[in-house]
Design a protein around this motif. Structure first.
Motif, PDB file in Angstrom:
ATOM      1  N   ALA A 179       0.827  -1.203   0.000  1.00 25.63           N
ATOM      2  CA  ALA A 179       0.000   0.000   0.000  1.00 25.63           C
ATOM      3  C   ALA A 179       0.864   1.257   0.000  1.00 25.63           C
ATOM      4  CB  ALA A 179      -0.931  -0.011   1.216  1.00 25.63           C
ATOM      5  N   VAL A 180       1.937   1.240   0.773  1.00 25.94           N
ATOM      6  CA  VAL A 180       2.869   2.371   0.796  1.00 25.94           C
ATOM      7  C   VAL A 180       3.504   2.554  -0.577  1.00 25.94           C
ATOM      8  CG1 VAL A 180       5.070   3.170   1.746  1.00 25.94           C
ATOM      9  CG2 VAL A 180       3.331   2.224   3.274  1.00 25.94           C
ATOM     10  N   ALA A 181       3.828   1.437  -1.239  1.00 30.46           N
ATOM     11  CA  ALA A 181       4.436   1.509  -2.574  1.00 30.46           C
ATOM     12  C   ALA A 181       3.495   2.152  -3.586  1.00 30.46           C
ATOM     13  CB  ALA A 181       4.815   0.103  -3.043  1.00 30.46           C
ATOM     14  N   ARG A 182       2.184   2.079  -3.309  1.00 33.71           N
ATOM     15  CA  ARG A 182       1.212   2.711  -4.196  1.00 33.71           C
ATOM     16  C   ARG A 182       1.022   4.181  -3.867  1.00 33.71           C
ATOM     17  NH1 ARG A 182      -2.987  -0.876  -2.300  1.00 33.71           N
ATOM     18  NH2 ARG A 182      -4.393   0.819  -2.906  1.00 33.71           N
ATOM     19  N   GLY A 183       1.762   4.675  -2.882  1.00 32.91           N
ATOM     20  CA  GLY A 183       1.718   6.093  -2.559  1.00 32.91           C
ATOM     21  C   GLY A 183       0.715   6.479  -1.497  1.00 32.91           C
ATOM     22  N   LEU A 184       0.130   5.492  -0.802  1.00 37.88           N
ATOM     23  CA  LEU A 184      -0.853   5.798   0.230  1.00 37.88           C
ATOM     24  C   LEU A 184      -0.173   6.310   1.498  1.00 37.88           C
ATOM     25  CD1 LEU A 184      -3.365   2.803  -0.032  1.00 37.88           C
ATOM     26  CD2 LEU A 184      -3.328   4.964  -1.291  1.00 37.88           C
ATOM     27  N   SER A 185      -0.840   7.220   2.184  1.00 41.54           N
ATOM     28  CA  SER A 185      -0.353   7.696   3.483  1.00 41.54           C
ATOM     29  C   SER A 185      -0.679   6.650   4.543  1.00 41.54           C
ATOM     30  CB  SER A 185      -1.029   9.013   3.846  1.00 41.54           C
ATOM     31  OG  SER A 185      -2.419   8.802   4.066  1.00 41.54           O
ATOM     32  N   ASN A 186      -0.128   6.838   5.741  1.00 45.01           N
ATOM     33  CA  ASN A 186      -0.419   5.895   6.819  1.00 45.01           C
ATOM     34  C   ASN A 186      -1.910   5.835   7.111  1.00 45.01           C
ATOM     35  OD1 ASN A 186       2.285   5.432   6.984  1.00 45.01           O
ATOM     36  ND2 ASN A 186       2.595   6.395   8.980  1.00 45.01           N
ATOM     37  N   ALA A 187      -2.556   7.003   7.120  1.00 50.16           N
ATOM     38  CA  ALA A 187      -3.995   7.032   7.387  1.00 50.16           C
ATOM     39  C   ALA A 187      -4.770   6.295   6.308  1.00 50.16           C
ATOM     40  CB  ALA A 187      -4.464   8.472   7.503  1.00 50.16           C
ATOM     41  N   GLU A 188      -4.372   6.472   5.052  1.00 52.33           N
ATOM     42  CA  GLU A 188      -5.046   5.802   3.940  1.00 52.33           C
ATOM     43  C   GLU A 188      -4.819   4.296   3.985  1.00 52.33           C
ATOM     44  OE1 GLU A 188      -4.906   9.357   0.564  1.00 52.33           O
ATOM     45  OE2 GLU A 188      -3.155   8.058   0.875  1.00 52.33           O
ATOM     46  N   VAL A 189      -3.609   3.903   4.356  1.00 51.51           N
ATOM     47  CA  VAL A 189      -3.312   2.468   4.498  1.00 51.51           C
ATOM     48  C   VAL A 189      -4.196   1.870   5.584  1.00 51.51           C
ATOM     49  CG1 VAL A 189      -1.569   0.762   5.152  1.00 51.51           C
ATOM     50  CG2 VAL A 189      -0.932   2.699   3.697  1.00 51.51           C
ATOM     51  N   GLY A 190      -4.305   2.592   6.700  1.00 51.93           N
ATOM     52  CA  GLY A 190      -5.122   2.104   7.799  1.00 51.93           C
ATOM     53  C   GLY A 190      -6.578   1.911   7.397  1.00 51.93           C
ATOM     54  N   ARG A 191      -7.130   2.889   6.660  1.00 51.57           N
ATOM     55  CA  ARG A 191      -8.523   2.777   6.227  1.00 51.57           C
ATOM     56  C   ARG A 191      -8.705   1.605   5.262  1.00 51.57           C
ATOM     57  NH1 ARG A 191      -8.182   8.489   6.357  1.00 51.57           N
ATOM     58  NH2 ARG A 191      -7.741   8.613   4.117  1.00 51.57           N
ATOM     59  N   GLU A 192      -7.745   1.433   4.367  1.00 56.84           N
ATOM     60  CA  GLU A 192      -7.865   0.363   3.385  1.00 56.84           C
ATOM     61  C   GLU A 192      -7.784  -1.015   4.035  1.00 56.84           C
ATOM     62  OE1 GLU A 192      -4.886  -1.041  -0.025  1.00 56.84           O
ATOM     63  OE2 GLU A 192      -6.094   0.666  -0.671  1.00 56.84           O
ATOM     64  N   LEU A 193      -6.934  -1.143   5.058  1.00 54.22           N
ATOM     65  CA  LEU A 193      -6.727  -2.444   5.697  1.00 54.22           C
ATOM     66  C   LEU A 193      -7.538  -2.614   6.971  1.00 54.22           C
ATOM     67  CD1 LEU A 193      -2.847  -2.798   5.230  1.00 54.22           C
ATOM     68  CD2 LEU A 193      -4.672  -3.696   3.775  1.00 54.22           C
ATOM     69  N   PHE A 194      -8.328  -1.583   7.300  1.00 55.31           N
ATOM     70  CA  PHE A 194      -9.176  -1.623   8.495  1.00 55.31           C
ATOM     71  C   PHE A 194      -8.357  -1.795   9.777  1.00 55.31           C
ATOM     72  CE2 PHE A 194     -11.722  -3.291   4.944  1.00 55.31           C
ATOM     73  CZ  PHE A 194     -12.754  -2.353   4.930  1.00 55.31           C
ATOM     74  N   ILE A 195      -7.261  -1.057   9.864  1.00 53.84           N
ATOM     75  CA  ILE A 195      -6.450  -1.036  11.075  1.00 53.84           C
ATOM     76  C   ILE A 195      -6.153   0.421  11.419  1.00 53.84           C
ATOM     77  CG2 ILE A 195      -5.374  -3.302  10.717  1.00 53.84           C
ATOM     78  CD1 ILE A 195      -2.963  -1.942   9.502  1.00 53.84           C
ATOM     79  N   GLY A 196      -5.761   0.661  12.663  1.00 52.28           N
ATOM     80  CA  GLY A 196      -5.492   2.018  13.088  1.00 52.28           C
ATOM     81  C   GLY A 196      -4.195   2.559  12.499  1.00 52.28           C
ATOM     82  N   GLU A 197      -4.099   3.877  12.438  1.00 54.15           N
ATOM     83  CA  GLU A 197      -2.884   4.494  11.901  1.00 54.15           C
ATOM     84  C   GLU A 197      -1.664   4.148  12.743  1.00 54.15           C
ATOM     85  OE1 GLU A 197      -1.271   8.942  10.552  1.00 54.15           O
ATOM     86  OE2 GLU A 197      -3.358   8.644  11.188  1.00 54.15           O
ATOM     87  N   ALA A 198      -1.856   4.057  14.064  1.00 53.40           N
ATOM     88  CA  ALA A 198      -0.742   3.684  14.945  1.00 53.40           C
ATOM     89  C   ALA A 198      -0.256   2.272  14.629  1.00 53.40           C
ATOM     90  CB  ALA A 198      -1.173   3.785  16.405  1.00 53.40           C
ATOM     91  N   THR A 199      -1.193   1.388  14.281  1.00 55.74           N
ATOM     92  CA  THR A 199      -0.818   0.014  13.924  1.00 55.74           C
ATOM     93  C   THR A 199      -0.026  -0.004  12.624  1.00 55.74           C
ATOM     94  OG1 THR A 199      -2.793  -0.839  15.027  1.00 55.74           O
ATOM     95  CG2 THR A 199      -1.708  -2.307  13.473  1.00 55.74           C
ATOM     96  N   VAL A 200      -0.415   0.838  11.687  1.00 60.50           N
ATOM     97  CA  VAL A 200       0.333   0.953  10.429  1.00 60.50           C
ATOM     98  C   VAL A 200       1.766   1.381  10.719  1.00 60.50           C
ATOM     99  CG1 VAL A 200       0.538   2.204   8.239  1.00 60.50           C
ATOM    100  CG2 VAL A 200      -1.710   1.479   9.059  1.00 60.50           C
ATOM    101  N   LYS A 201       1.923   2.372  11.583  1.00 63.17           N
ATOM    102  CA  LYS A 201       3.266   2.851  11.934  1.00 63.17           C
ATOM    103  C   LYS A 201       4.089   1.741  12.563  1.00 63.17           C
ATOM    104  CE  LYS A 201       1.984   7.713  12.646  1.00 63.17           C
ATOM    105  NZ  LYS A 201       1.853   8.811  13.644  1.00 63.17           N
ATOM    106  N   THR A 202       3.453   0.940  13.433  1.00 64.92           N
ATOM    107  CA  THR A 202       4.159  -0.167  14.087  1.00 64.92           C
ATOM    108  C   THR A 202       4.651  -1.180  13.053  1.00 64.92           C
ATOM    109  OG1 THR A 202       2.863   0.059  16.116  1.00 64.92           O
ATOM    110  CG2 THR A 202       3.944  -2.067  15.738  1.00 64.92           C
ATOM    111  N   HIS A 203       3.773  -1.528  12.102  1.00 63.13           N
ATOM    112  CA  HIS A 203       4.175  -2.466  11.053  1.00 63.13           C
ATOM    113  C   HIS A 203       5.330  -1.894  10.231  1.00 63.13           C
ATOM    114  CE1 HIS A 203       1.200  -5.501  11.731  1.00 63.13           C
ATOM    115  NE2 HIS A 203       0.169  -4.707  11.489  1.00 63.13           N
ATOM    116  N   LEU A 204       5.269  -0.612   9.912  1.00 62.61           N
ATOM    117  CA  LEU A 204       6.332   0.000   9.116  1.00 62.61           C
ATOM    118  C   LEU A 204       7.653   0.012   9.871  1.00 62.61           C
ATOM    119  CD1 LEU A 204       4.565   2.971   7.296  1.00 62.61           C
ATOM    120  CD2 LEU A 204       5.570   0.924   6.267  1.00 62.61           C
ATOM    121  N   LEU A 205       7.612   0.285  11.155  1.00 63.70           N
ATOM    122  CA  LEU A 205       8.846   0.277  11.942  1.00 63.70           C
ATOM    123  C   LEU A 205       9.480  -1.109  11.945  1.00 63.70           C
ATOM    124  CD1 LEU A 205       7.870   2.540  14.988  1.00 63.70           C
ATOM    125  CD2 LEU A 205       9.508   3.065  13.158  1.00 63.70           C
TER     126      LEU A 205
END
Length: 210
Positions: free
Chosen positions: A155-181
């Motif tokens: 999702a990040v490779a497609r240019g989505l922001s963390n918030a957009e990734v979270g909405r698409e995958l139905f997870i919180g933005e903080a969870t997206v950040k954790t996965h990215l770290l």
């Protein structure tokens, strides 16, 4: 005298090992076992210096038995003697704490010397086994991402922001950040662009449309 326990599920093989080692003046075969569980039961009573251990056996295999033995106080050294030289078998045995790894086609004089060296705490590896381990050490470690980490990275490779990734995958933005770290750590990078670039290079993700 070096006290040896022979562990193998094939009676004929055990008998051959016992007969072979019985001809040596400095080695005393104190017992035999047909599997790892029997070996664990015998070791406290027989107090061998070296356990000559087969790998693939019923009830408890050699790698599991080795790990259990190495946890005991005054643990004997374990010298694996097997017909198998696959990477998985070798790594399991070494990680379990085996002092050495030999194949059953090892010449008798080499086996006897290996037992003596193992008793002294030296590492003993058959040449093919040593070569396999060296190759594994030279090969770059394979990076493995979880399915969710891959979804986030795609999702990040497609240019989505963390918030957009979270909405698409139905997870919180903080969870997206954790996965990215976690992805950054595994790929040894410090930002999103570098992570995507590294993932493309490793073949973990593919360029859209290809």
């Amino acid at each position: 005298m070096i006290r040896v326990l022979v562990v193998d599920d094939h009676p004929v093989v055990r008998a051959g090992m016992v007969a072979l080692l019985g001809e040596l003046d400095d080695i005393d075969v104190v017992g035999e076992a047909g599997n790892g569980a029997e070996a664990l039961a015998l070791v406290p009573r027989l107090t061998p210096d070296v356990v000559l251990m087969d790998l693939r056996m019923p009830v408890m295999d050699g790698a599991d038995a080795t790990a259990r033995l190495r946890e005991q106080p005054d643990a004997p050294q374990v010298l694996v003697l097997t017909t198998y030289d696959t990477d998985a078998d070798i790594v399991r045995a070494v990680e379990s704490g085996a002092r050495g790894y030999l194949l059953k086609d090892t010449p008798p004089t080499v086996l006897a010397d290996a037992i003596r060296r193992a008793a002294l705490g030296e590492t003993v590896l058959a040449p093919p086994v040593a070569a396999r381990l060296a190759e594994r050490l030279r090969a770059p470690a394979r990076v493995e991402l979880t399915p969710r980490e891959l979804e986030v990275l795609r999702a990040v490779a497609r240019g989505l922001s963390n918030a957009e990734v979270g909405r698409e995958l139905f997870i919180g933005e903080a969870t997206v950040k954790t996965h990215l770290l976690r992805v950054f750590t595994k790929l040894e990078v410090t930002d999103r662009t570098a992570a995507v670039t590294a993932a493309y290079g490793l073949g973990l993700i593919t360029v859209p449309g290809r």
